[in-house]
Scaffold this motif. Structure first.
Motif, PDB file in Angstrom:
ATOM      1  N   VAL A 109     -13.221   5.270 -12.496  1.00 14.76           N
ATOM      2  CA  VAL A 109     -13.576   3.870 -12.280  1.00 14.76           C
ATOM      3  C   VAL A 109     -14.356   3.711 -10.977  1.00 14.76           C
ATOM      4  O   VAL A 109     -15.361   2.982 -10.922  1.00 14.76           O
ATOM      5  N   GLU A 110     -13.933   4.393  -9.938  1.00 12.25           N
ATOM      6  CA  GLU A 110     -14.649   4.301  -8.663  1.00 12.25           C
ATOM      7  C   GLU A 110     -16.045   4.900  -8.764  1.00 12.25           C
ATOM      8  O   GLU A 110     -16.966   4.474  -8.040  1.00 12.25           O
ATOM      9  N   ALA A 111     -16.246   5.839  -9.671  1.00 13.15           N
ATOM     10  CA  ALA A 111     -17.540   6.509  -9.804  1.00 13.15           C
ATOM     11  C   ALA A 111     -18.653   5.568 -10.237  1.00 13.15           C
ATOM     12  O   ALA A 111     -19.833   5.839  -9.987  1.00 13.15           O
ATOM     13  N   VAL A 112     -18.295   4.442 -10.896  1.00  8.93           N
ATOM     14  CA  VAL A 112     -19.331   3.506 -11.345  1.00  8.93           C
ATOM     15  C   VAL A 112     -19.522   2.345 -10.367  1.00  8.93           C
ATOM     16  O   VAL A 112     -20.305   1.431 -10.639  1.00  8.93           O
ATOM     17  N   GLY A 113     -18.811   2.372  -9.245  1.00 11.18           N
ATOM     18  CA  GLY A 113     -19.039   1.375  -8.214  1.00 11.18           C
ATOM     19  C   GLY A 113     -17.868   0.464  -7.884  1.00 11.18           C
ATOM     20  O   GLY A 113     -17.938  -0.318  -6.925  1.00 11.18           O
ATOM     21  N   PHE A 114     -16.785   0.546  -8.652  1.00  9.24           N
ATOM     22  CA  PHE A 114     -15.619  -0.280  -8.345  1.00  9.24           C
ATOM     23  C   PHE A 114     -14.893   0.249  -7.111  1.00  9.24           C
ATOM     24  O   PHE A 114     -14.967   1.434  -6.782  1.00  9.24           O
ATOM     25  N   VAL A 115     -14.159  -0.636  -6.457  1.00 11.45           N
ATOM     26  CA  VAL A 115     -13.358  -0.287  -5.287  1.00 11.45           C
ATOM     27  C   VAL A 115     -11.893  -0.585  -5.601  1.00 11.45           C
ATOM     28  O   VAL A 115     -11.580  -1.671  -6.104  1.00 11.45           O
ATOM     29  N   LEU A 116     -11.017   0.358  -5.339  1.00 13.90           N
ATOM     30  CA  LEU A 116      -9.592   0.120  -5.553  1.00 13.90           C
ATOM     31  C   LEU A 116      -9.105  -0.949  -4.586  1.00 13.90           C
ATOM     32  O   LEU A 116      -9.217  -0.805  -3.369  1.00 13.90           O
ATOM     33  N   ASP A 117      -8.561  -2.019  -5.139  1.00 13.39           N
ATOM     34  CA  ASP A 117      -8.109  -3.153  -4.335  1.00 13.39           C
ATOM     35  C   ASP A 117      -6.600  -3.154  -4.155  1.00 13.39           C
ATOM     36  O   ASP A 117      -6.095  -3.608  -3.127  1.00 13.39           O
ATOM     37  N   ALA A 118      -5.873  -2.675  -5.170  1.00 13.63           N
ATOM     38  CA  ALA A 118      -4.407  -2.651  -5.096  1.00 13.63           C
ATOM     39  C   ALA A 118      -3.862  -1.741  -6.182  1.00 13.63           C
ATOM     40  O   ALA A 118      -4.499  -1.523  -7.222  1.00 13.63           O
ATOM     41  N   GLU A 119      -2.686  -1.205  -5.934  1.00 13.33           N
ATOM     42  CA  GLU A 119      -1.961  -0.464  -6.964  1.00 13.33           C
ATOM     43  C   GLU A 119      -0.495  -0.850  -6.881  1.00 13.33           C
ATOM     44  O   GLU A 119      -0.011  -1.262  -5.833  1.00 13.33           O
ATOM     45  N   SER A 120       0.190  -0.738  -8.012  1.00 16.10           N
ATOM     46  CA  SER A 120       1.577  -1.179  -8.059  1.00 16.10           C
ATOM     47  C   SER A 120       2.438  -0.153  -8.773  1.00 16.10           C
ATOM     48  O   SER A 120       1.997   0.486  -9.729  1.00 16.10           O
ATOM     49  N   THR A 121       3.663  -0.022  -8.294  1.00 17.70           N
ATOM     50  CA  THR A 121       4.651   0.867  -8.926  1.00 17.70           C
ATOM     51  C   THR A 121       5.723   0.059  -9.654  1.00 17.70           C
ATOM     52  O   THR A 121       6.787   0.582  -9.960  1.00 17.70           O
ATOM     53  N   MET A 122       5.451  -1.205  -9.932  1.00 16.46           N
ATOM     54  CA  MET A 122       6.470  -2.059 -10.545  1.00 16.46           C
ATOM     55  C   MET A 122       6.929  -1.554 -11.910  1.00 16.46           C
ATOM     56  O   MET A 122       8.022  -1.876 -12.358  1.00 16.46           O
ATOM     57  N   LEU A 123       6.092  -0.745 -12.574  1.00 13.94           N
ATOM     58  CA  LEU A 123       6.439  -0.245 -13.906  1.00 13.94           C
ATOM     59  C   LEU A 123       6.791   1.242 -13.895  1.00 13.94           C
ATOM     60  O   LEU A 123       6.844   1.882 -14.942  1.00 13.94           O
ATOM     61  N   ALA A 124       7.027   1.768 -12.715  1.00 13.93           N
ATOM     62  CA  ALA A 124       7.355   3.187 -12.605  1.00 13.93           C
ATOM     63  C   ALA A 124       8.739   3.486 -13.192  1.00 13.93           C
ATOM     64  O   ALA A 124       9.637   2.651 -13.159  1.00 13.93           O
ATOM     65  N   ASN A 125       8.865   4.673 -13.742  1.00 15.28           N
ATOM     66  CA  ASN A 125      10.160   5.131 -14.266  1.00 15.28           C
ATOM     67  C   ASN A 125      10.307   6.602 -13.906  1.00 15.28           C
ATOM     68  O   ASN A 125       9.717   7.474 -14.542  1.00 15.28           O
ATOM     69  N   LYS A 126      11.094   6.885 -12.887  1.00 20.31           N
ATOM     70  CA  LYS A 126      11.260   8.257 -12.400  1.00 20.31           C
ATOM     71  C   LYS A 126      11.981   9.158 -13.400  1.00 20.31           C
ATOM     72  O   LYS A 126      11.957  10.386 -13.262  1.00 20.31           O
ATOM     73  N   ASP A 127      12.608   8.555 -14.428  1.00 19.80           N
ATOM     74  CA  ASP A 127      13.323   9.367 -15.413  1.00 19.80           C
ATOM     75  C   ASP A 127      12.427   9.827 -16.564  1.00 19.80           C
ATOM     76  O   ASP A 127      12.860  10.588 -17.426  1.00 19.80           O
TER      77      ASP A 127
END
Length: 210
Positions: free
Chosen positions: A166-184
């Protein structure tokens, strides 16, 4: 779907608000289309975009979204369909493009048969978003080091691979979230396996068009 707290958090994460134009790509049963319809209100617009690559599915995804758009109070919803790469031609400039559990499919034979590679689709998204617009991707996490190799077999993708594309076409990462993470989640079984279905480890990225 998720519990109400996660739904609310994801809506905030997407930065959709009253008056926004949102494109919901491959809307499934339309749950997110309805949610965004409520959020953007009568002055906003939601395009429920069904890729032509999946329009032939037995559950009639286009018909479902056309029916949804006729529900009371859904005057701000428009059901549209075209080849994935033609998405900019059937929608208007958007504030948010929402891609829920679909990005990995851009690396499958079904989508790529017509030339809809991830790079080409990301370029189409960049074209359609307004400056400052949000490209939000939520997907099933693959094991570290697997890259895109599990997209066809397990319907998973490594987050770092998504970010790089996604960044390769010009987008910039604005935020990321771990709210849906599942360590199991062991990341080694298909997302439809009964042992993990609905509970997969998931990542959420919000990219912005400068």
């Amino acid at each position: 779907m998720y519990d109400q707290s996660k739904i609310s958090e994801l809506i905030r994460f997407a930065q959709a608000k009253e008056g926004s134009t949102v494109i919901d790509v491959y809307p499934g049963d339309g749950d997110w289309t309805r949610l965004f319809s409520d959020v953007v209100g009568p002055e906003g617009r939601v395009y429920s975009f069904v890729p032509a690559e999946v329009a032939h599915f037995k559950n009639d995804p286009v018909g479902q979204m056309q029916t949804l758009a006729k529900e009371p109070g859904r005057e701000n919803v428009e059901a549209v369909t075209s080849d994935l790469l033609e998405m900019p031609k059937v929608t208007q400039p958007a504030d948010v493009l929402w891609l829920h559990l679909f990005y990995h499919d851009l690396h499958t034979e079904l989508m790529q048969a017509g030339g809809a590679t991830a790079v080409n689709f990301n370029r189409a998204v960049y074209e359609r978003l307004k400056p400052g617009g949000s490209y939000v991707i939520v997907d099933h996490t693959a094991a570290v080091g697997t890259g895109m190799s599990d997209t066809q077999s397990l319907h998973r993708i490594e987050p770092s691979s998504v970010r790089a594309e996604v960044e390769a076409v010009g987008f910039v990462l604005d935020a990321e979230s771990t709210m849906l993470a599942n360590k199991d989640d062991r990341h080694s079984v298909k997302v439809f396996d009964p042992s993990i279905k609905g509970e997969t480890d998931r990542f959420a990225f919000r990219f912005v068009k400068p």
